[in-house]
Scaffold this motif. Structure first.
Motif, PDB file in Angstrom:
ATOM      1  N   PRO A 556      26.079 -41.826   0.129  1.00 18.63           N
ATOM      2  CA  PRO A 556      27.214 -42.418   0.857  1.00 18.63           C
ATOM      3  C   PRO A 556      28.442 -42.545  -0.043  1.00 18.63           C
ATOM      4  O   PRO A 556      28.345 -42.934  -1.207  1.00 18.63           O
ATOM      5  CB  PRO A 556      26.676 -43.790   1.275  1.00 18.63           C
ATOM      6  N   GLY A 557      29.595 -42.203   0.513  1.00 17.20           N
ATOM      7  CA  GLY A 557      30.835 -42.243  -0.238  1.00 17.20           C
ATOM      8  C   GLY A 557      31.162 -40.961  -0.973  1.00 17.20           C
ATOM      9  O   GLY A 557      32.180 -40.899  -1.684  1.00 17.20           O
ATOM     10  N   VAL A 558      30.342 -39.928  -0.844  1.00 16.09           N
ATOM     11  CA  VAL A 558      30.578 -38.676  -1.554  1.00 16.09           C
ATOM     12  C   VAL A 558      31.833 -37.993  -1.012  1.00 16.09           C
ATOM     13  O   VAL A 558      32.164 -38.093   0.168  1.00 16.09           O
ATOM     14  CB  VAL A 558      29.343 -37.752  -1.406  1.00 16.09           C
ATOM     15  N   LYS A 559      32.519 -37.312  -1.896  1.00 12.36           N
ATOM     16  CA  LYS A 559      33.691 -36.537  -1.519  1.00 12.36           C
ATOM     17  C   LYS A 559      33.350 -35.057  -1.730  1.00 12.36           C
ATOM     18  O   LYS A 559      33.019 -34.637  -2.831  1.00 12.36           O
ATOM     19  CB  LYS A 559      34.911 -36.925  -2.346  1.00 12.36           C
ATOM     20  N   ILE A 560      33.439 -34.284  -0.657  1.00 14.96           N
ATOM     21  CA  ILE A 560      33.051 -32.876  -0.676  1.00 14.96           C
ATOM     22  C   ILE A 560      34.299 -32.025  -0.595  1.00 14.96           C
ATOM     23  O   ILE A 560      35.159 -32.222   0.278  1.00 14.96           O
ATOM     24  CB  ILE A 560      32.105 -32.560   0.509  1.00 14.96           C
ATOM     25  N   ARG A 631      30.567 -46.646  10.292  1.00 14.59           N
ATOM     26  CA  ARG A 631      30.703 -46.756   8.837  1.00 14.59           C
ATOM     27  C   ARG A 631      31.039 -45.391   8.240  1.00 14.59           C
ATOM     28  O   ARG A 631      30.391 -44.400   8.539  1.00 14.59           O
ATOM     29  CB  ARG A 631      29.393 -47.285   8.243  1.00 14.59           C
ATOM     30  N   GLN A 632      32.062 -45.359   7.370  1.00 15.95           N
ATOM     31  CA  GLN A 632      32.443 -44.101   6.747  1.00 15.95           C
ATOM     32  C   GLN A 632      31.429 -43.734   5.666  1.00 15.95           C
ATOM     33  O   GLN A 632      31.126 -44.514   4.778  1.00 15.95           O
ATOM     34  CB  GLN A 632      33.844 -44.203   6.136  1.00 15.95           C
ATOM     35  N   LEU A 633      30.917 -42.496   5.759  1.00 14.07           N
ATOM     36  CA  LEU A 633      29.893 -42.041   4.821  1.00 14.07           C
ATOM     37  C   LEU A 633      30.433 -41.074   3.778  1.00 14.07           C
ATOM     38  O   LEU A 633      29.865 -40.974   2.693  1.00 14.07           O
ATOM     39  CB  LEU A 633      28.745 -41.365   5.587  1.00 14.07           C
ATOM     40  N   GLY A 634      31.464 -40.350   4.086  1.00 16.11           N
ATOM     41  CA  GLY A 634      31.993 -39.375   3.139  1.00 16.11           C
ATOM     42  C   GLY A 634      33.181 -38.646   3.710  1.00 16.11           C
ATOM     43  O   GLY A 634      33.605 -38.886   4.853  1.00 16.11           O
ATOM     44  N   ARG A 635      33.711 -37.735   2.910  1.00 13.12           N
ATOM     45  CA  ARG A 635      34.904 -36.990   3.314  1.00 13.12           C
ATOM     46  C   ARG A 635      34.768 -35.550   2.837  1.00 13.12           C
ATOM     47  O   ARG A 635      34.275 -35.287   1.729  1.00 13.12           O
ATOM     48  CB  ARG A 635      36.164 -37.618   2.742  1.00 13.12           C
ATOM     49  N   VAL A 636      35.198 -34.623   3.699  1.00 11.57           N
ATOM     50  CA  VAL A 636      35.182 -33.197   3.380  1.00 11.57           C
ATOM     51  C   VAL A 636      36.619 -32.723   3.289  1.00 11.57           C
ATOM     52  O   VAL A 636      37.375 -32.805   4.269  1.00 11.57           O
ATOM     53  CB  VAL A 636      34.410 -32.390   4.435  1.00 11.57           C
TER      54      VAL A 636
END
Length: 898
Positions: A556-560, A631-636
């Protein structure tokens, strides 16, 4: 169906296969021809012929009786069987009652059987000869021969025939018309009948003219014969194969070799011969089908959409039909759904396994095929496997064995299905799952993973319960309700092991529990060298959406950062994310624990034509069409660039991207490129070049995943980068995981076809949350204690202790020898030398557990310490409370930092 009825039907099918075999028909044809020859020497073998034909007659009678019970008999078969009985009785010494000549005439009735053996070929020849254009050709040739010979005989009758010995009897005075007619016909059809005396006589010119005309006629006949043979070969390809209860593979392609090989291997592991018919677009068999083990696989050109093509591969009598998809074709799913309709029309009872590429098409496939239709999202499974390998790189060795026919695989044993069709579920109470799992491995070398229960809503009619009783779930307790029990599934070397376990379930449940040894160490959850906060993906295909959906749940919170080569492709990427927002692929496969992930697409992500996608967990009351607000899990971050250029790969300031800050890199192929693996391989070598020329531009513990389509390319890269998994001088590890997408896709397909319900099991094992396959390493404190001890451990002891303490199902152990080489051992048999090992050699274990539950403990150990004063410390309640408070404080600190 009773056990006797099941075995009887299987025996009848086996007899049909024997009589339909070309070798059997050829052998019986030779014996029939020998039996009717008028040679007195053959009379001494009359009893031999009687024995052979009597056995054949009784076996055919058994087949006919079976067909009469199923109302599928033919009157012609009954008449042929009656005459066959008379011919068989003619070999008995009945000359006193009937004359010997009459008995031999009865034997001629077997010639009718000879024609029945090859009735398909005889019928085809008859059809070809009776065609209108072929009939005219034959009539023309016959008429031409008759006219030429007749005119020649007439001319010879009008002119002087003296001196011509027409019949070569030494008398040149043959003046009859029919003698001249026969002489003319012989000159026409055989050049060897030319007159021997080349004098300038009437006979010479007639013989020469007739011979020249005959050469042209024979050439014409040869041409007709060649066209007949060519058409006969074509009709032979259109002929039904004559197979029953077999597997049909539709849409076979040049990259389907792995699938066919795996299916053949699974048949061999079940001690059965491969009964597979294939259908593809190519006119001839593919090159890989000429290998020794695949030569017996039948092939026909055609499409599963055609009823005629389906009949050519006997799809109406098949046990299962496999419809493959085509990844590069956007309309693949729609074509497969249409093919399901055709197959179901031809065979209402067979199992249909359809490969789909989009989860939202599963419902349409089920609607088209109805019951016994199983959609297989093998393409999605490969993406989920990549996400698992990103979190647990060491799982690669486990999955390579689980997804191949070598070693151990996951099998299901379903009551009333397949080889257990005659078996009913047990009526007695079953022991708790932990006890049954422990005894099953000790007695049958099977690691039970769970049981199967009734669920009419699922395509197979049942659903799996993985690790029952682990979460104290009242719905799926450790002791199943036998009224809803449908079977078991577990890890075994072959299906026969699990089958014998299920058939002898009462004996296994009542067996004595295995003895337990010394203390088992504590374990800690092991992930990658460092948690993945930033991930670079180079390339895009449909499976990347599933990969990103799984990664944001693991981390969770990873930025791709997703890099694509063109602006047009970046727009396509954003459209794909938007279209697949809120999908619930897990529900369609029978695994409903996967939360829905929504994608908020921002198309104004940069001047280069990129954009960004925010991944959020949807609330239960939300629908897929709504804007996600969970809930925000990440962003691409979608970027445009060519990763084969170092400058583009190193940094893109507009997107705040720097290669040095990445924790992992995924190099994958892009749909639509002519050589999909070329750019991927080049990017991998560019990373190696950068590591050599400027190592400061890369992190020390970078994890590189490389997904290529070609299996051959994957093997070459694997051999080239195998040494990159060894520790560096500084102690860090650079992981290079290379996966062949086509290989793994076909492996998932093969298991989805051969093992009922395996798709939903892998859907849960590969998805987070739920129960996943994870790696736990020996706690540092206990590792020191193990190194100093001389004790031994065994796999069964670890299996029992891990389940009793933490509800984990042990799959494999990682051992290290004195030279530092590590080996992963999956489910070693009790009597193998790998079953028991020194405790000091244990480095980690692979088990099925809840990663979210294990992650909340972080680095906290699982289990009890191996300290000598461990028992004394248990008596001190204050000390335990202090430790518990310290652990809780440490957990709070980690949650706050995250």
């Amino acid at each position: 169906m009773s056990s006797d009825g099941y075995q009887r039907d299987a025996a009848i099918e086996w007899l049909r296969d024997i009589f339909d075999a070309d070798v059997t028909r050829l052998l019986l044809s030779v014996l029939i021809i020998l039996s009717v020859l008028p040679f007195p020497q053959l009379d001494r073998y009359a009893f031999f012929f009687f024995g052979i034909f009597a056995i054949e007659w009784m076996l055919r009678l058994a087949i006919l009786r079976h067909e009469l019970r199923h109302r599928s008999w033919s009157r012609v078969e009954i008449v042929l069987l009656f005459f066959d009985l008379l011919a068989t009785l003619s070999f008995l010494p009945l000359q006193a009652l009937f004359g010997s000549r009459f008995l031999r005439l009865l034997r001629l009735s077997r010639m009718v059987m000879l024609l029945s053996y090859w009735r398909a070929v005889v019928k085809e020849i008859w059809i070809i000869l009776l065609k209108r254009e072929r009939r005219y050709q034959l009539i023309f040739v016959g008429s031409l021969v008759v006219i030429v010979t007749f005119v020649s005989a007439i001319l010879l009758s009008y002119f002087s025939q003296q001196g011509i010995d027409f019949n070569e009897d030494g008398n040149p005075h043959n003046e009859t018309f029919f003698t001249a007619l026969w002489w003319s016909f012989r000159q026409l059809q055989d050049p060897g009948n030319l007159v021997k005396n080349p004098t300038m006589s009437l006979a010479f010119f007639f013989s020469l003219g007739l011979t020249v005309a005959g050469v042209f006629i024979i050439a014409f006949v040869i041409g007709i014969g060649a066209s007949i043979v060519e058409e006969l070969v074509h009709l032979g390809r259109e002929r039904r194969l004559g197979m029953r209860n077999h597997s049909v593979i539709g849409n076979l392609g040049p990259h389907s070799r792995q699938l066919v090989e795996e299916l053949v291997s699974y048949y061999a592991k079940s001690f059965r011969s491969a009964r597979i018919a294939t259908m593809g677009a190519a006119a001839q068999r593919y090159s890989f089908m000429y290998q020794d083990r695949l030569r017996r696989i039948r092939y026909r050109q055609g499409k599963p959409l055609s009823a005629h093509d389906l009949s050519r591969v006997d799809a109406d009598r098949a046990r299962r039909v496999i419809l493959l998809g085509k990844q590069s074709d956007p309309s693949s799913d729609s074509e497969v759904v249409s093919q399901i309709l055709s197959v179901r029309e031809a065979n209402p009872k067979c199992w249909i396994y359809a490969e789909l590429f989009r989860g939202d098409n599963v419902g349409a496939a089920l609607g088209a095929g109805g019951g016994q239709t199983v959609p297989v999202l093998a393409y999605r499974f490969v993406a989920l496997l990549l996400a698992d390998l990103l979190a647990f790189p060491d799982l690669e060795a486990i999955y390579k064995q689980l997804l191949s026919s070598d070693g151990n695989e996951i099998y299901t044993a379903v009551f009333g299905h397949g080889q257990l069709e005659h078996r009913s579920p047990p009526t007695a109470r079953i022991p708790p799952f932990g006890e049954l799992m422990e005894r099953s491995h000790h007695v049958r070398d099977v690691v039970l993973l769970g049981y199967l229960v009734d669920d009419p809503a699922r395509p197979e009619g049942f659903r799996h319960v993985l690790n029952p009783g682990a979460a104290d779930n009242a719905e799926w307790p450790a002791v199943p309700d036998v009224s809803t029990l449908r079977g078991f599934f577990g890890l075994a070397t072959n299906f026969e092991q699990l089958k014998s376990l299920v058939e002898d379930l009462s004996d296994v449940a009542g067996a004595e529990p295995p003895p337990r040894g010394g203390r088992v160490p504590r374990f800690s959850l092991r992930t990658t060298a460092r948690v993945v906060d930033r991930l670079l993906i180079c390339g895009f295909h449909e499976g990347i959406v599933d990969f990103c959906r799984q990664v944001v749940q693991f981390f969770p919170g990873v930025k791709i950062y997703l890099m694509v080569p063109t602006r047009a492709l970046s727009r396509q990427v954003l459209d794909t994310f938007a279209a697949r927002s809120g999908e619930a692929d897990g529900d369609a496969l029978g695994h409903d624990k996967t939360p829905r992930i929504g994608f908020v697409v921002d198309r104004e992500g940069g001047s280069d034509g990129g954009g960004r996608v925010v991944c959020q967990q949807l609330l239960e009351e939300q629908r897929a069409v709504e804007r996600p607000r969970g809930r925000q899990l990440g962003r691409v971050e979608v970027m445009v660039g060519d990763w084969s250029h170092l400058n583009t790969m190193q940094a893109q300031p507009e997107h705040e991207y720097v290669l040095r800050e990445m924790d992992a890199v995924l190099l994958t192929y892009t749909d639509g490129e002519q050589d999909a693996d070329a750019r991927t391989a080049l990017g991998l070598f560019k990373l190696v070049q950068l590591e050599t020329s400027d190592p400061d531009m890369l992190p020390d513990d970078l994890h590189v995943l490389c997904e290529v389509q070609s299996s051959e390319k994957a093997q070459l890269l694997e051999r080239r980068f195998r040494q990159r998994r060894e520790p560096r001088p500084g102690g860090s590890v650079t992981w290079t995981t290379i996966i062949a997408a086509e290989h793994m896709r076909n492996a998932f397909l093969a298991q989805g076809v051969f093992v009922p319900g395996i798709s939903s099991i892998y859907s849960e094992l590969l998805c987070n949350p739920g129960y996943e396959l994870c790696q736990l390493e020996v706690h540092a404190v206990d590792a020191e204690a193990l190194a100093a001890s001389n004790e031994d451990l065994d796999f069964g002891q670890l299996l029992a202790e891990l389940y009793q303490r933490e509800r984990l199902i042990l799959i494999a152990v990682e051992l290290e020898d004195d030279d530092g080489h590590r080996q992963v051992v999956v489910n070693p048999p009790v009597r193998s030398h790998e079953y028991r090992f020194p405790a000091a050699a244990l480095r980690s274990v692979f088990a099925v557990g809840d990663i979210e539950l294990l992650s909340t403990r972080g680095a906290l150990p699982i289990g009890r310490a191996l300290e000598p004063d461990d028992e004394d410390s248990d008596d001190d309640g204050d000390e335990d409370d202090d430790d518990e408070g310290d652990e809780g404080a440490a957990l709070d600190e980690r949650e706050e930092a995250r």
